[in-house]
Scaffold this active site. Structure first.
Site, PDB file in Angstrom:
ATOM      1  N   HIS A 130      -1.459   5.535 -11.597  1.00 48.96           N
ATOM      2  CA  HIS A 130      -2.616   5.983 -12.021  1.00 48.96           C
ATOM      3  C   HIS A 130      -2.319   7.869 -12.280  1.00 48.96           C
ATOM      4  O   HIS A 130      -3.208   8.416 -11.969  1.00 48.96           O
ATOM      5  CB  HIS A 130      -3.327   5.954 -10.440  1.00 48.96           C
ATOM      6  CG  HIS A 130      -3.848   4.450 -10.443  1.00 48.96           C
ATOM      7  ND1 HIS A 130      -4.336   4.009  -9.194  1.00 48.96           N
ATOM      8  CD2 HIS A 130      -3.686   3.550 -11.249  1.00 48.96           C
ATOM      9  CE1 HIS A 130      -4.576   2.970  -9.201  1.00 48.96           C
ATOM     10  NE2 HIS A 130      -4.185   2.554 -10.483  1.00 48.96           N
ATOM     11  N   CYS A 161      -8.026  27.326 -25.019  1.00 49.38           N
ATOM     12  CA  CYS A 161      -8.888  26.855 -26.191  1.00 49.38           C
ATOM     13  C   CYS A 161     -10.527  26.736 -25.910  1.00 49.38           C
ATOM     14  O   CYS A 161     -11.087  26.501 -26.671  1.00 49.38           O
ATOM     15  CB  CYS A 161      -8.340  25.505 -27.006  1.00 49.38           C
ATOM     16  SG  CYS A 161      -9.051  24.041 -26.016  1.00 49.38           S
TER      17      CYS A 161
HETATM   18  P1  OAD Z   1      -6.791   2.392  -0.059  1.00 48.39           P
HETATM   19  O1  OAD Z   1      -7.317   3.586   0.536  1.00 48.39           O
HETATM   20  O2  OAD Z   1      -7.569   1.294  -0.799  1.00 48.39           O
HETATM   21  O3  OAD Z   1      -5.916   1.560   1.020  1.00 48.39           O
HETATM   22  C1  OAD Z   1      -5.243   2.501   1.843  1.00 48.39           C
HETATM   23  C2  OAD Z   1      -4.223   1.140   2.694  1.00 48.39           C
HETATM   24  O4  OAD Z   1      -3.523   2.192   3.550  1.00 48.39           O
HETATM   25  C3  OAD Z   1      -5.113   0.420   3.530  1.00 48.39           C
HETATM   26  O5  OAD Z   1      -4.866  -0.883   3.330  1.00 48.39           O
HETATM   27  C4  OAD Z   1      -4.766   0.924   5.054  1.00 48.39           C
HETATM   28  O6  OAD Z   1      -4.721  -0.332   6.040  1.00 48.39           O
HETATM   29  C5  OAD Z   1      -3.451   1.500   5.009  1.00 48.39           C
HETATM   30  N1  OAD Z   1      -2.856   2.254   5.764  1.00 48.39           N
HETATM   31  C6  OAD Z   1      -3.621   2.954   6.646  1.00 48.39           C
HETATM   32  N2  OAD Z   1      -2.797   3.903   7.529  1.00 48.39           N
HETATM   33  C7  OAD Z   1      -1.567   3.678   6.973  1.00 48.39           C
HETATM   34  C8  OAD Z   1      -0.270   4.197   7.364  1.00 48.39           C
HETATM   35  N3  OAD Z   1      -0.303   5.182   8.493  1.00 48.39           N
HETATM   36  N4  OAD Z   1       0.910   3.585   6.756  1.00 48.39           N
HETATM   37  C9  OAD Z   1       0.725   2.579   5.670  1.00 48.39           C
HETATM   38  N5  OAD Z   1      -0.487   2.168   5.537  1.00 48.39           N
HETATM   39  C10 OAD Z   1      -1.592   2.685   6.154  1.00 48.39           C
HETATM   40  O7  OAD Z   1      -5.642   3.081  -0.951  1.00 48.39           O
HETATM   41  P2  OAD Z   1      -4.926   2.289  -2.279  1.00 48.39           P
HETATM   42  O8  OAD Z   1      -4.485   0.934  -2.088  1.00 48.39           O
HETATM   43  O9  OAD Z   1      -3.790   3.166  -2.829  1.00 48.39           O
HETATM   44  O10 OAD Z   1      -7.225   4.627  -7.620  1.00 48.39           O
HETATM   45  O11 OAD Z   1      -6.211   2.371  -3.543  1.00 48.39           O
HETATM   46  C11 OAD Z   1      -5.843   2.167  -4.746  1.00 48.39           C
HETATM   47  C12 OAD Z   1      -6.453   2.816  -5.788  1.00 48.39           C
HETATM   48  O12 OAD Z   1      -7.886   2.822  -5.327  1.00 48.39           O
HETATM   49  C13 OAD Z   1      -6.233   4.353  -5.692  1.00 48.39           C
HETATM   50  O13 OAD Z   1      -5.166   4.467  -6.402  1.00 48.39           O
HETATM   51  C14 OAD Z   1      -7.203   5.069  -6.339  1.00 48.39           C
HETATM   52  C15 OAD Z   1      -8.548   4.247  -5.668  1.00 48.39           C
HETATM   53  O14 OAD Z   1      -9.761   4.245  -5.993  1.00 48.39           O
HETATM   54  C16 OAD Z   1      -7.908   5.544  -8.542  1.00 48.39           C
HETATM   55  O15 OAD Z   1      -8.832   6.570  -8.218  1.00 48.39           O
HETATM   56  C17 OAD Z   1      -8.030   4.970  -9.979  1.00 48.39           C
END
Ligand code: OAD
Length: 259
Positions: A130, A161
């Site tokens: 991303h 610019c």
């Molecule tokens: P999310 O915020 O959707 O998910 C975070 C995940 O981390 C969840 O499944 C939690 O259960 C888990 N979690 C919480 N605490 C944790 C810990 N201490 N250790 C491990 N896991 C833990 O984040 P992403 O999956 O990264 O995109 O979200 C995907 C995309 O959605 C992002 O890249 C962003 C967002 O909108 C864009 O902005 C394009």
């Protein structure tokens, strides 16, 4: 044995299993998400304390919102992100993945995170699916600037610019950088184990990477305190816990196995 005892020993078994699977694997790829950076003080997107609890992503993280009103997007989201990301440091989750690379196990990290913490921890092959928050780019001439050096005394910050700067990251409604896409597909097609750490696995196409890994016959291991759509469908097992703690326990177990 009480319920806690049963859960505890089931967890011990899964840690042992992951250590053995990693010891046997030749090419490991990790897919990471916001969860791995929570222990570094960076809020996730979804769930409790998540950014999307406070903001509607379509209002602040969609490319149309940025084009319509960049000042608003800077004031609501980007300024705050800069403050958090500028000072964040890798935690044991990131460090554990760096150790796996040093051990010659982990080849590539595909991360949805834009915080640069995998590189800061020492991983050398990080695909920023991303994009990155480490750089800002001009919306007119596309010149890039180090975020750390961008002066925020005026919002939005501007390029030499005159164009407006924006994070060099992927907003909703934008394409995944093509190179990140094809390099990820390549890495996934060659791996025999995929670690899926700290992602809710609901944003596509990132969430398809474990599906592709499975398709090529790789083992898929999830580390997450919560279940995800991959759990019980695509992943072979889920180790329910925080990334830092679980990685530390797996590495300790691998040391033990290696002795
Ligand atoms: P999310 O915020 O959707 O998910 C975070 C995940 O981390 C969840 O499944 C939690 O259960 C888990 N979690 C919480 N605490 C944790 C810990 N201490 N250790 C491990 N896991 C833990 O984040 P992403 O999956 O990264 O995109 O979200 C995907 C995309 O959605 C992002 O890249 C962003 C967002 O909108 C864009 O902005 C394009």
């Amino acid at each position: 044995m009480g319920v806690w005892g049963r859960e505890h020993s089931a967890m011990d078994e899964l840690i042992k299993k992951a250590a053995a699977d990693l010891a046997a694997a030749r090419k490991v790829v990790a897919l990471t998400g916001a969860g791995i950076s929570i222990e570094s003080g960076i809020p996730p997107f979804r769930g409790k304390g998540g950014l999307w609890e406070r903001f509607d992503p379509m209002e602040v993280a969609h490319i149309d919102a940025l084009m319509r009103d960049p000042v608003r997007v800077w004031n609501i989201l980007v300024k705050e992100m800069k403050e958090i990301v500028d000072t964040a440091r890798p935690n044991d989750g990131h460090k554990g993945l760096a150790k796996l690379e040093q051990m010659g196990k982990l080849k590539t990290i595909i991360t949805q995170n834009i915080d640069g913490l995998h590189q800061a921890a020492g991983n050398t092959d990080v695909i920023e699916f991303h994009g990155s928050f480490a750089r800002q780019r001009c919306m007119d001439c596309h010149k890039k600037y180090e975020t750390l050096n961008v002066d925020l005394s005026e919002i939005p910050p501007r390029c030499g610019c005159g164009g407006i700067l924006r994070p060099d990251a992927v907003f909703f409604g934008e394409m995944i950088p093509p190179e990140a896409m094809w390099r990820s597909r390549q890495a996934v097609s060659e791996c025999d184990l995929m670690l899926v750490v700290g992602t809710s696995a609901v944003v596509q196409p990132a969430a398809l990477m474990p599906v592709f890994a499975k398709e090529t016959g790789a083992r898929v291991v999830e580390i997450n305190p919560e279940r995800t759509p991959l759990t019980g469908e695509i992943s072979d097992y889920l180790i329910r816990g925080k990334a830092g703690e679980v990685m530390n326990r797996i590495l300790t177990e691998m040391d033990f196995v290696g002795e």
